[in-house]
Design an enzyme around this catalytic site. Sequence first.
Site, short mmCIF file in Angstrom:
data_model
loop_
_atom_site.label_atom_id
_atom_site.label_comp_id
_atom_site.label_asym_id
_atom_site.label_seq_id
_atom_site.Cartn_x
_atom_site.Cartn_y
_atom_site.Cartn_z
N THR A 21 38.97 45.57 44.90
CA THR A 21 38.51 45.01 43.63
C THR A 21 37.19 45.66 43.24
O THR A 21 36.81 46.70 43.78
CB THR A 21 38.43 43.46 43.70
N ASN A 22 36.47 45.07 42.28
CA ASN A 22 35.18 45.62 41.85
C ASN A 22 34.21 44.49 41.52
O ASN A 22 34.57 43.32 41.63
CB ASN A 22 35.38 46.57 40.66
N ARG A 23 33.01 44.84 41.10
CA ARG A 23 31.93 43.85 40.95
C ARG A 23 31.94 43.12 39.61
O ARG A 23 31.00 42.38 39.32
CB ARG A 23 30.58 44.55 41.07
N SER A 24 32.94 43.30 38.79
CA SER A 24 32.94 42.61 37.50
C SER A 24 32.91 41.09 37.69
O SER A 24 33.69 40.55 38.47
CB SER A 24 34.19 42.99 36.71
N ALA A 88 37.39 44.90 33.76
CA ALA A 88 37.12 46.06 34.60
C ALA A 88 38.38 46.30 35.43
O ALA A 88 38.53 45.79 36.55
CB ALA A 88 35.91 45.81 35.49
#
Length: 213
Positions: A21-24, A88
């Site tokens: 995943t990502n930091r959004s 994101a």
Amino acid sequence: MNLLITAGPTREAIDPVRYLTNRSSGKMGYALAEVAARHGHKVLLVSGPTSLDLPPGVDFLPVESAADMFDAVRNQIGKADAAVFAAAVADYRPAAPSAEKIKKTSETMTLELVRNPDILGSARATFHFPGVLVGFAAETDDLEANARAKLEKKGCDLVVANDVSRPGIGFDSDHNEVLLVYPDRLEPLARDTKDRLAHIILDAIVELHASRA
Ligand code: C5P
């Protein structure tokens, strides 16, 4: 107006218990959804997993992966007057997610990734969406040029661009500092809360919608 808003990160399964995943945080998309609903617009929020509360009066379609988000947008975008892509979306996903939990058998392991569908890029090209199309661009260099290239390539009416190399704004922050990039002009907005920026961005979308009608 009927608005479709994508928000949050996506989760790309590696196995039943792990994902990429990502930091959004989803804050920008949720702020837009909240402001739009408060102003009487009908909002469908298509969101990856976040820790945020659903804003009042907003219809909600929760998704996990980019593929799920792509399907949700494909099914719903026909009802929208404006589509705002604040999610994101992960660019890649594991090529072959394992049905069982992967065991630690070797010292190293390689994860093969494949490209995810470009949801924003499909809006005009594949879904033939005729409405107001708004993208977001998070860049670390050449903010305006990269945002303008995205706007042209994906057929957007507006790209909201922010410089993610600067501390205290953008991902996971309550603040942002963005450039509104239009086909024919540029409007830099002063650093502000995501809520106040959401108001300004919504006004810009309403104006784009009115100028089409
Ligand atoms: O090309 P890039 O990922 O930088 O573009 C960002 C914009 O495209 C955002 O509006 C994001 O929501 C959207 N996007 C998308 N599907 C993807 C990747 C990005 O809708 N697979």
